[in-house]
Design a protein around this motif. Structure first.
Motif, PDB file in Angstrom:
ATOM      1  N   ARG A  17      -7.980   4.299   1.753  1.00 41.31           N
ATOM      2  CA  ARG A  17      -7.554   2.905   1.639  1.00 41.31           C
ATOM      3  C   ARG A  17      -6.039   2.853   1.584  1.00 41.31           C
ATOM      4  O   ARG A  17      -5.422   3.477   0.712  1.00 41.31           O
ATOM      5  N   LEU A  18      -5.476   2.105   2.504  1.00 36.47           N
ATOM      6  CA  LEU A  18      -4.037   1.881   2.526  1.00 36.47           C
ATOM      7  C   LEU A  18      -3.713   0.561   1.836  1.00 36.47           C
ATOM      8  O   LEU A  18      -4.490  -0.388   1.905  1.00 36.47           O
ATOM      9  N   ILE A  68      -9.836  -5.111   6.722  1.00 37.61           N
ATOM     10  CA  ILE A  68      -8.565  -5.580   6.177  1.00 37.61           C
ATOM     11  C   ILE A  68      -8.853  -6.674   5.161  1.00 37.61           C
ATOM     12  O   ILE A  68      -9.764  -7.493   5.344  1.00 37.61           O
ATOM     13  N   SER A  69      -8.078  -6.675   4.085  1.00 35.59           N
ATOM     14  CA  SER A  69      -8.236  -7.694   3.055  1.00 35.59           C
ATOM     15  C   SER A  69      -6.886  -7.911   2.382  1.00 35.59           C
ATOM     16  O   SER A  69      -5.944  -7.140   2.599  1.00 35.59           O
ATOM     17  N   LEU A  79      -6.065  -1.914   3.779  1.00 34.10           N
ATOM     18  CA  LEU A  79      -6.831  -1.482   4.935  1.00 34.10           C
ATOM     19  C   LEU A  79      -7.792  -0.398   4.465  1.00 34.10           C
ATOM     20  O   LEU A  79      -7.367   0.720   4.162  1.00 34.10           O
ATOM     21  N   GLN A  80      -9.061  -0.764   4.374  1.00 33.74           N
ATOM     22  CA  GLN A  80     -10.088   0.195   4.016  1.00 33.74           C
ATOM     23  C   GLN A  80     -10.570   0.862   5.292  1.00 33.74           C
ATOM     24  O   GLN A  80     -11.041   0.175   6.210  1.00 33.74           O
ATOM     25  N   MET A  81     -10.439   2.164   5.328  1.00 36.86           N
ATOM     26  CA  MET A  81     -10.798   2.915   6.540  1.00 36.86           C
ATOM     27  C   MET A  81     -11.960   3.840   6.234  1.00 36.86           C
ATOM     28  O   MET A  81     -11.821   4.755   5.408  1.00 36.86           O
ATOM     29  N   ASN A  82     -13.076   3.578   6.860  1.00 40.36           N
ATOM     30  CA  ASN A  82     -14.272   4.389   6.671  1.00 40.36           C
ATOM     31  C   ASN A  82     -14.631   5.098   7.971  1.00 40.36           C
ATOM     32  O   ASN A  82     -14.143   4.738   9.042  1.00 40.36           O
ATOM     33  N   SER A  83     -15.498   6.082   7.856  1.00 44.66           N
ATOM     34  CA  SER A  83     -15.965   6.831   9.036  1.00 44.66           C
ATOM     35  C   SER A  83     -14.793   7.267   9.903  1.00 44.66           C
ATOM     36  O   SER A  83     -14.794   7.088  11.127  1.00 44.66           O
TER      37      SER A  83
END
Length: 128
Positions: A17-18, A68-69, A79-83
């Motif tokens: 998560r950024l 993005i939230s 920026l939640q980055m999964n997979s």
């Protein structure tokens, strides 16, 4: 100014998560975006959100994996980055610009639109 945090090294399939926090600006009517730039490649738009939270756009390459939230009280965009995949490896930047609403969809991912507010980059490395 903008300050980005949260980069690091992760294995493929993992998550990061950024965060990007703003200071010294009025948190109003901005389009807040994340860009990334891999070595030898152009800077590309990843995702954007308006400060109202009503509008979000994503690059096709990250749809369904990144979210993005924003937290307006903290003047922070996430920026939640999964997979994560190896091709997500890049330096990630946050940026902010007051883009007129009718033009957001067509221009949010053009780095030239963001004239002044850029965060420092944060490295994301995904190992396969």
């Amino acid at each position: 100014q903008l300050q980005a945090f949260g980069g690091g090294m992760v294995q493929a399939g993992g998550s990061l998560r950024l965060s990007c926090t703003a200071s010294g600006i009025t948190w109003d009517q901005y389009t807040l975006s994340w860009f990334r730039q891999a070595p030898g490649k152009e800077r590309e738009g990843v995702a954007c959100i308006t400060t109202t939270g009503e509008t979000k756009y994503y690059a096709d390459s990250v749809k369904g994996r990144f979210t993005i939230s924003s937290d307006n009280a903290k003047k922070t965009v996430y920026l939640q980055m999964n997979s994560l995949k190896s091709e997500d490896t890049a330096v990630y930047y946050c940026a902010a610009e007051r883009i007129p609403t009718p033009f957001i969809q067509s221009t949010w991912n053009n780095p030239r639109v963001y004239t002044n507010l850029w965060g420092q980059g944060t490295q994301v490395t995904v190992s396969s």
